[in-house]
Every structure is written in C-alpha cells, then in structure tokens.
Design an enzyme around this catalytic site. Structure first.
Site, mmCIF file in Angstrom:
data_model
loop_
_atom_site.group_PDB
_atom_site.id
_atom_site.type_symbol
_atom_site.label_atom_id
_atom_site.label_comp_id
_atom_site.label_asym_id
_atom_site.label_seq_id
_atom_site.Cartn_x
_atom_site.Cartn_y
_atom_site.Cartn_z
ATOM 1 C CG ASN A 105 -2.082 0.785 0.495
ATOM 2 O OD1 ASN A 105 -2.251 1.349 -0.064
ATOM 3 N ND2 ASN A 105 -3.442 0.734 1.605
ATOM 4 C CG HIS A 164 -6.757 0.645 7.566
ATOM 5 N ND1 HIS A 164 -5.904 1.676 7.362
ATOM 6 C CD2 HIS A 164 -7.108 0.344 6.638
ATOM 7 C CE1 HIS A 164 -5.204 1.686 6.737
ATOM 8 N NE2 HIS A 164 -5.381 0.018 5.811
#
Length: 463
Positions: free
Chosen positions: A318, A349
């Site tokens: 990521n 998140h």
C-alpha cells in the site's frame, strides 16, 4: 464487487480512449478535466447509488474550507473535517446499518478522497503558508502555490481513473498530467543527446499496462482458487488448535496470510493499470534506460515477498497510503512520529477493533525491529555467508511478524483476536517488549528530523 470490477474494466477502456482522443494535443485542459470529472461522478453513482452523496458532500465541504479558511489553518481544518466525516461514516456503516463484513462500499472511495483532500491541504499550506527553508526537499517540490479552481479541484478528487480504488496522487503531478507536462518533466531529467537521441522520446504505457493486466489476471485466479480454501478463521478453530503443534500453527498462519493477499494485488494492480492506460503514472527512466510507469504503483510484490525487515515490508505494501501517512503525519508531528502515524493509519482504515490491534502491535514490532537492526546488523556484514544467514533469518522472522500482526486486521473483532494471540502465546509481543527493554530506542524529535531534512535540502540545492 461485480459493480467494482465492471467499473474498473470500463474505466480501463475509457482510459485508453482518453489518452488517444483527448490527449493534450487534441483537447484543452478544461475539456480533459471535465471529462475525467463527469465520468468519475458517473462511476461513483453507478457503483454506490445514493451513498455516493457522501463523497460529494465531503468534497464540497472541504472546497469551502480551502477557500475560506486562513492560510495557517487550511491543513488543520481540512484534516479534522475530512477525517471526522470519514470516521462518522465508518461508525454509521458498521454500527447503524450493521455491515458486519467487509464489502465493496462507499467507504473505500471516501478513504481515497480523504487522502487527497488532506494531501492537497498540506501541500497548499506548504506553498502559501510556509517559508521554503522550513520545508523538506520533497515538500518544496510538491508545494502548491495557489488555490485550485473548482474544476481542477473536482477533477483531482473525483476523476474516473482513481475514484473507485485510488490511488492517491500528488496534486501537482495530476495537474501536470492533465496539462500534458507529466511525461516531459520526467524525461528532461535525462540527457538524451548523450544517449544518441536528437529529440525527446515518446514513451508508451501499453507494455506496462499489459504487464500489470497479466498480474491482475494471475491474482484473480489465485483469489478464486486459494483465498476461499484457506480462511483466516480456521487458525482459531478449536479442533485445529487442539490437534496442531505450535510450529505447524505458525506455518499455517503464513499460508492463510499469503492466501489473503491476491485480492489486494488484484485491486491495486488493476487501478494502477487504469491510470497508466490514461497516460498517468510515468516516473522516469531507470539505470538501464527502461521507461518506468510506477509513479502510482501501490505495491512491489517482489519486495513484499522477499522483505528482510518489517520496515521494508510496510514500505512496499500500500505504497501510496504509506506516502500519504508520511506527508500528512510523520513529517509534521513534533514527537513520536512512528506511533502517531500507526494510530492515524488505524483511524483511517475504520473502527473495527482488529485494526487497532494490528496497528498497535505494528508500533511495538517496528520499534523492536529497528532496535535489533541498529544494534546487531553490522556484525553480520563482515562476510558473505554471515550476510546470507542474516538475510534468511530476518526474512523468516519478518514474514511471521507480519502474519502475526495482520491477523486481527482480517478477523476484525476482539474475541477472535484475543483467542488467536492466546493460541500463539503472545510471543511477538513478549519478544518485542524484551528487545525494547534491552535495546531501548530514543524517539526522534521534530527538531532532529528538521535538521536532517534541512541538511538534505541544502545538499540538493548545492548540486
């Protein structure tokens, strides 16, 4: 999920058309901005229905902040509003609408837009609210000197190449792409006359796109064949725990973690290919003279699978989110940058408890791994056999540490997470604490990092 794949495949075709028929030589920047924005809005509405209103509300709220807030506070207000709205959406999605499982929903695009909003706000603050000597070399390069127009702002946040799955990119890079300067800026860094060229080459992304589509196809096949056959939930099955020795459980943990990766490889590589197909993502020329299209790549699979340190693994997984965390948090907070960056990552998140178990564990393991590397690595560099042995051991430990850390991220809830950690005796937590007690690491303060950044900037200027 079907809508997601359909939109991304249609976006891929639209990206090829965009690069050929709406190239900077055929269309104005305004037309390119408008097309990218309108198609992005259409994809959002098609994929998420009325939930897409959350994307538009957040975008317009922050456009107001960007134009009305005082310069010293643009980045603060934008950060608080964007992260606050995202968090409220996470809470409502899970606890009000009872989305108990991870599905493709509006929170994914909202997370990407939050990254872009805060990135632009920080870079705008750097460009018009700070002196050049206060900035790092990277901050100077990416600083935005004037507020964008509404069309530029909407195009950056809602363009069809990245609205569904990202990645987040820098505002100046995106504007250079729309205006047709993106590739030339990178090519001008090379002396082409010395290489026998009488003019700048014209690199095509087609080869890179085909290569990434092959990776996407392989990832999809692996996802369909492996992921469902090796569920993470099996590692806390009572029968499995009773009959399987500790080392075998660790081995199976590695297998199920590997089986969980292909869906991320698929989504991120396809998103990268979409941007490349539109002509965006050129990053320059490597030492072998090969054109590189990895400016927006979100992962480096080879470096992930061969990582010999926790830091190396995180930096190649990521990638664009890691870059965002560095630019809006790590480089700006005065103390404890590692801990605060992990906490921001968890908050971004979502609010599942498993996320916080993962990122808090990640802080501990990162600090412990840094302490071991700084205090022990130099002893193993004196000979090739020692270095190979060190790399093999650190690879195995890194892979297991990552598996140990990310298991709660997949399991989400508190009860299965605690059950899992009990089953493996909290061994990584205990080992990390012992390492930090024996090899303490002093947190790096903002003043120390600023001095290092200023030295780097001065070095670049002198060259």
């Amino acid at each position: 999920q079907i809508n997601f794949v359909a939109c991304q495949l249609f976006a891929l075709l639209a990206a090829f058309w965009f690069r050929i028929y709406l190239s900077p030589s055929h269309a104005s920047s305004a037309v390119r901005h408008a097309f990218a924005t309108l198609f992005g809005i259409y994809f959002a509405v098609f994929c998420f229905g009325w939930y897409s209103i959350h994307l538009f509300v957040l975008v317009m709220m922050n456009y107001g902040i960007m134009n009305m807030a005082s310069v010293p506070n643009i980045h603060r207000y934008s950060f608080v509003v964007a992260m606050g709205y995202l968090t409220l959406c996470h809470i409502s999605r899970i606890y009000i609408f009872h989305y108990g499982i991870l599905t493709t929903d509006f929170s994914g695009p909202l997370m990407i837009i939050t990254q872009k909003i805060t990135t632009l706000a920080c870079q705008l603050h750097d460009g018009i609210g700070r002196q050049a000597e206060e900035l790092t070399a990277e901050q100077n390069r990416l600083a935005v000197k004037s507020r964008p127009s509404l069309l530029e702002y909407l195009s950056y946040l809602l363009n069809f190449m990245s609205i569904i799955a990202g990645p987040c990119s820098n505002y100046k890079d995106y504007i250079a792409f729309i205006e047709g300067r993106h590739v030339h800026m990178k090519l001008l860094e090379v002396n082409w006359k010395q290489k026998g060229y009488d003019r700048l080459p014209d690199p095509s992304p087609t080869g890179a796109v085909m290569y990434k589509l092959c990776i996407t196809l392989v990832s999809l096949i692996l996802f369909l064949t492996l992921t469902k056959n090796f569920p993470m939930a099996y590692i806390i099955d009572n029968e499995f725990l009773d009959k399987t020795p500790f080392l075998s459980r660790l081995g199976y943990l590695y297998i199920v973690t590997q089986a969980a990766k292909p869906k991320y490889y698929f989504a991120w590589t396809l998103a990268d290919a979409v941007n490349n197909a539109a002509g965006y993502g050129f990053s320059g020329v490597d030492e072998r003279g090969t054109f590189r299209w990895d400016l927006l790549s979100n992962l480096n699979i080879w470096n992930i699978e061969t990582a010999t340190s926790f830091k190396m693994y995180v930096e190649n997984w990521n990638i664009q989110t890691a870059a965002w965390l560095k630019r809006v948090c790590y480089d700006r907070v005065p103390w404890y940058p590692t801990a605060l960056t992990f906490i921001l990552s968890a908050l971004w998140h979502g609010i599942y408890p498993g996320y916080y178990f993962t990122f808090l564990t990640g802080i501990l393991i990162t600090l412990a791994a840094r302490a071991i590397r700084n205090n022990c690595r130099h002893y193993f560099l004196s000979s090739v056999p020692l270095k190979i042995a060190y790399d093999v051991v650190t690879w195995a430990v890194t892979q297991l540490a990552v598996c140990y850390t990310v298991a709660p991220f997949v399991m989400l809830a508190v009860e299965p997470t605690i059950k899992f950690y009990k089953s493996v005796y909290f061994h990584m937590h205990i080992l990390s604490i012992l390492v930090l007690l024996l090899l303490p690491v002093r947190p790096q303060t903002h003043s120390v990092r600023r001095a290092q950044n200023q030295a780097m900037l001065n070095s670049i200027k002198s060259k």
